[in-house]
Design a protein around this motif. Structure first.
Motif, PDB file in Angstrom:
ATOM      1  N   ARG A  16       8.547  -4.578  -8.922  1.00  0.00           N
ATOM      2  CA  ARG A  16       7.972  -4.933 -10.238  1.00  0.00           C
ATOM      3  C   ARG A  16       6.402  -4.938 -10.035  1.00  0.00           C
ATOM      4  O   ARG A  16       5.725  -4.916 -10.890  1.00  0.00           O
ATOM      5  N   GLY A  17       6.051  -4.951  -8.709  1.00  0.00           N
ATOM      6  CA  GLY A  17       4.598  -5.111  -8.482  1.00  0.00           C
ATOM      7  C   GLY A  17       4.127  -6.479  -8.662  1.00  0.00           C
ATOM      8  O   GLY A  17       4.557  -7.379  -8.769  1.00  0.00           O
ATOM      9  N   GLY A  18       2.700  -6.401  -8.229  1.00  0.00           N
ATOM     10  CA  GLY A  18       2.284  -7.730  -8.290  1.00  0.00           C
ATOM     11  C   GLY A  18       2.032  -8.919  -6.922  1.00  0.00           C
ATOM     12  O   GLY A  18       1.683 -10.008  -6.813  1.00  0.00           O
ATOM     13  N   ILE A  19       2.847  -8.233  -5.984  1.00  0.00           N
ATOM     14  CA  ILE A  19       2.744  -8.906  -4.868  1.00  0.00           C
ATOM     15  C   ILE A  19       1.442  -8.897  -4.088  1.00  0.00           C
ATOM     16  O   ILE A  19       0.892  -7.877  -3.864  1.00  0.00           O
ATOM     17  N   ASP A  61      -0.199   2.626   1.192  1.00  0.00           N
ATOM     18  CA  ASP A  61       0.141   1.414   0.174  1.00  0.00           C
ATOM     19  C   ASP A  61      -1.157   0.930  -0.610  1.00  0.00           C
ATOM     20  O   ASP A  61      -1.099   0.862  -1.978  1.00  0.00           O
ATOM     21  N   ALA A  62      -2.390   0.831  -0.008  1.00  0.00           N
ATOM     22  CA  ALA A  62      -3.559   0.453  -0.880  1.00  0.00           C
ATOM     23  C   ALA A  62      -3.827   1.395  -1.831  1.00  0.00           C
ATOM     24  O   ALA A  62      -4.382   1.048  -3.113  1.00  0.00           O
ATOM     25  N   LEU A  63      -3.652   2.690  -1.739  1.00  0.00           N
ATOM     26  CA  LEU A  63      -3.966   3.927  -2.802  1.00  0.00           C
ATOM     27  C   LEU A  63      -2.895   3.955  -3.656  1.00  0.00           C
ATOM     28  O   LEU A  63      -2.858   4.927  -4.624  1.00  0.00           O
ATOM     29  N   GLY A  76       0.895  -0.627  -8.027  1.00  0.00           N
ATOM     30  CA  GLY A  76       0.638  -1.797  -7.625  1.00  0.00           C
ATOM     31  C   GLY A  76      -0.347  -1.697  -6.266  1.00  0.00           C
ATOM     32  O   GLY A  76      -0.563  -2.613  -5.545  1.00  0.00           O
ATOM     33  N   GLY A  77      -0.809  -0.450  -6.100  1.00  0.00           N
ATOM     34  CA  GLY A  77      -1.783  -0.461  -4.849  1.00  0.00           C
ATOM     35  C   GLY A  77      -3.205  -1.206  -5.139  1.00  0.00           C
ATOM     36  O   GLY A  77      -3.593  -1.271  -6.402  1.00  0.00           O
ATOM     37  N   ILE A  78      -3.750  -2.020  -4.219  1.00  0.00           N
ATOM     38  CA  ILE A  78      -4.908  -2.829  -4.436  1.00  0.00           C
ATOM     39  C   ILE A  78      -5.847  -2.185  -5.199  1.00  0.00           C
ATOM     40  O   ILE A  78      -6.713  -2.742  -6.001  1.00  0.00           O
ATOM     41  N   ILE A  79      -6.200  -0.935  -4.588  1.00  0.00           N
ATOM     42  CA  ILE A  79      -7.354  -0.156  -5.169  1.00  0.00           C
ATOM     43  C   ILE A  79      -7.269  -0.079  -6.774  1.00  0.00           C
ATOM     44  O   ILE A  79      -8.228  -0.281  -7.546  1.00  0.00           O
TER      45      ILE A  79
END
Lengths: 301, 312
Positions: free
Chosen positions: A49-52, B140-142, B146-149
């Motif tokens: 679901r994202g957001g972790i 994962d970051a990209l 939900g990737g942080i970037i």
């Protein structure tokens, strides 16, 4: 740099910029690890679901249970550990011995032997000839391909040789007067004196071995019994987008029918943590040796 | 040299060999080892001049002369590989060097010791993890979900939709450059910090008496003092431009960006080994090895001319 008197505006601005930049660097370095750690402890379906970010939302050990009960992973961990320990012990000992030999100023073949090793830093036979060599030596589909070919590396050799050259000759001289043989001098005098540099080299070899996957890929990918942890993680990474990897498929199938599920993302996160934990745990304690070794080898890389 | 002198020398040579027979005996197993594993494969270079077919010994193969090299130099993919390798090497070299120097300069200005130590410890950490792990973290970051970037860019309203960074061919070189900096910046800074620590402090004292601020001190004293270190490291790395790294590209590439990601080892794997063109793959390996060797030795000569310590 020495500073006296009051801080000027310039000083304050510089300090603010520097501290903020360094804090940014720390955040950027640590965040991916912490995020992966959080995902690995979070329920897989919930993660998708994202957001972790930094903390698991729905804590579970299920991802670890699923992975660690796979004999494939368990076995790969054993192989990785075995190759790391063996390569580190044998490699450090052998490299130190060659370093001792080529550090002896009176040795007639000193320059020749040094040259033969240094040249290996610049030329290699390439993938295909090396593969054929390994095959004809019976090292394909063999555990020993992890240990034997890389026994003495030229770079490590130079680092140890530089260290021995910095030791006083009088140790060796007095031992010789006492009638000690070459091997005894090496074992009883040189090795104990070289402890700091050997610790550094041992750590370099250990990290390299733990992190290696390409040799498994080239030589041992046909034999699941010889797979290493990094190679297993690499396969999961490569198949993450397509879900075609055998491990991923097997895991998804295993999870189907139960209430719990694992997703590719959760598997990757969990494996990433399993693979990096040994390094992250050991690393802070050994940091000074790493740095020590780099400055020892210095620019003479 | 007169004949009698060389005779004496020969005599002492054999005398010394006899005297040092234990040392020589100790060397032999290691010499055999290094020759088998590092020099015998070079004998396999002969394959590049043959049409190698598995099952026959290397001397029973058909000889084709420079045919494989002709194929190589006529292959448009080869020039693509060359371009990618050089581009990524230069990007990594420039970005890595600049970032490491800047980090070293910043750390040198920090007076709070525990802060300096902690930043250093944390910044070395990525150097010791494998590229397999690092590639996972980068991916994962990209990522688009939900990737942080993407999350950060979206919350700053810079972009509306998540971007699939790893699917854009022209971005690939820069992703390689930035992830290289992320992994190696702390480690790279160590050597510059050591060089900065060796600068004579009286230089700063006199600069301060002359009224130079901190920026001026960095610009006129610190940077010029570490210039020899910078140039030696740059020259040394120039020798390695044909080995732009392989793991990083191999692990981060995908079908969409392969035209920008393919470096020499990937080329050897995909166009040589996987197609069973063993002789062709060997030719690629030879090209890479020989050009690298030439570059390393020219770099070495250059360093010597500039009065720096020889590297080889």
């Amino acid at each position: 740099m020495i500073r006296v008197g009051r801080k000027t505006w310039e000083d304050i601005v510089i300090d603010v910029v520097i501290y903020l930049s360094l804090i940014f660097l720390v955040v950027v370095t640590l965040y991916p690890f912490l995020n992966t750690l959080a995902v690995s402890f979070n329920d897989a379906m919930d993660s998708s679901r994202g957001g972790i970010t930094l903390w698991p939302r729905k804590f579970t050990l299920y991802n670890y249970q699923t992975l660690l009960t796979r004999s494939q992973i368990y076995h790969a961990t054993l192989v990785s550990a075995a190759r790391t320990i063996l390569s580190t012990c044998l490699g450090t000992f052998c490299t130190a011995m060659v370093a001792y030999i080529i550090s002896r100023k009176e040795f007639v073949f000193r320059r020749l032997v040094s040259f033969i090793y240094v040249l290996t830093m610049y030329i290699d036979g390439g993938l295909v000839p090396t593969y054929f060599l390994m095959r004809s030596l019976g090292l394909v589909n063999s555990f020993w391909v992890y240990v034997v070919p890389g026994l003495v590396s030229a770079f490590n050799l130079i680092v140890i040789r530089t260290y021995i050259a910095g030791l006083s000759d009088s140790y060796v001289e007095s031992a010789r007067i006492d009638g000690a043989g070459e091997f005894t001098i090496f074992l009883r005098i040189i090795l104990p004196l070289c402890k700091p540099v050997l610790a550094t080299i041992a750590l370099f070899i250990a990290v390299d071995n733990w992190n290696a996957w390409f040799d498994t890929f080239l030589y041992n990918s046909a034999n699941a019994q010889l797979s290493t942890l990094q190679y297993e993680l690499m396969k999961v990474l490569q198949s993450a987008n397509t879900m075609s990897g055998s491990l991923l498929q097997a895991l998804s199938r295993a999870a189907a029918g139960t209430t719990n599920t694992v997703t590719p993302r959760a598997i990757r996160a969990t494996m990433t943590i399993i693979v990096s934990v040994p390094i992250v745990v050991v690393y802070p304690f050994l940091q000074r040796y790493f740095v020590h070794g780099l400055t020892l080898g210095g620019i003479k890389e | 040299m007169t004949t009698s002198a060389s005779a004496v020398q020969r005599k002492t040579f054999w005398h010394r060999v006899k005297q040092q027979k234990v040392l020589i005996l100790m060397t032999i197993p290691f010499l055999v080892h290094v020759i088998i594993f590092r020099y015998v494969p070079i004998w396999g270079w002969l394959m590049a001049f043959q049409n190698y077919w598995p099952g026959k010994s290397i001397l029973q193969q058909t000889w084709v002369g420079f045919e494989n090299f002709r194929l190589l130099f006529n292959d448009p993919v080869f020039y693509q590989v060359l371009r990618n390798t050089l581009a990524m090497s230069v990007i990594k070299l420039v970005m890595g060097t600049v970032a490491s120097i800047v980090l070293a300069l910043m750390l040198n200005e920090v007076r709070i010791m525990w802060f300096k130590k902690s930043v250093q410890t944390i910044s070395y950490l990525p150097h010791f993890i494998s590229w397999v792990v690092a590639a996972n973290l980068v991916r994962d970051a990209l990522s688009t979900d939900g990737g942080i970037i993407n999350e950060v860019l979206m919350s700053l309203r810079i972009i509306k939709e998540p971007i699939m960074f790893l699917g854009i061919p022209t971005l690939f070189w820069w992703i390689i450059g930035i992830s290289h900096v992320w992994k190696e910046v702390g480690w790279g800074a160590i050597i510059y910090l050591a060089a900065i620590a060796a600068i004579d402090p009286t230089l700063y004292e006199s600069a301060m008496i002359d009224g130079a601020g901190r920026l001026k001190q960095i610009w006129y004293i610190t940077l010029p003092s570490i210039r020899p270190t910078i140039s030696v490291l740059l020259i040394m790395n120039l020798g390695w431009v044909l080995s732009a790294g392989f793991e990083q590209q191999y692990l981060l590439q995908n079908g969409r960006v392969i035209d920008y990601a393919r470096v020499f080892t990937i080329y050897e794997l995909d166009y040589g080994i996987k197609m069973m063109r063993y002789s062709f793959a060997t030719a690629v390996g030879i090209f890479r090895s020989v050009v690298s060797l030439i570059l390393v030795f020219s770099a070495n000569q250059l360093a010597k001319r500039w009065g720096q310590e020889r590297l080889v």
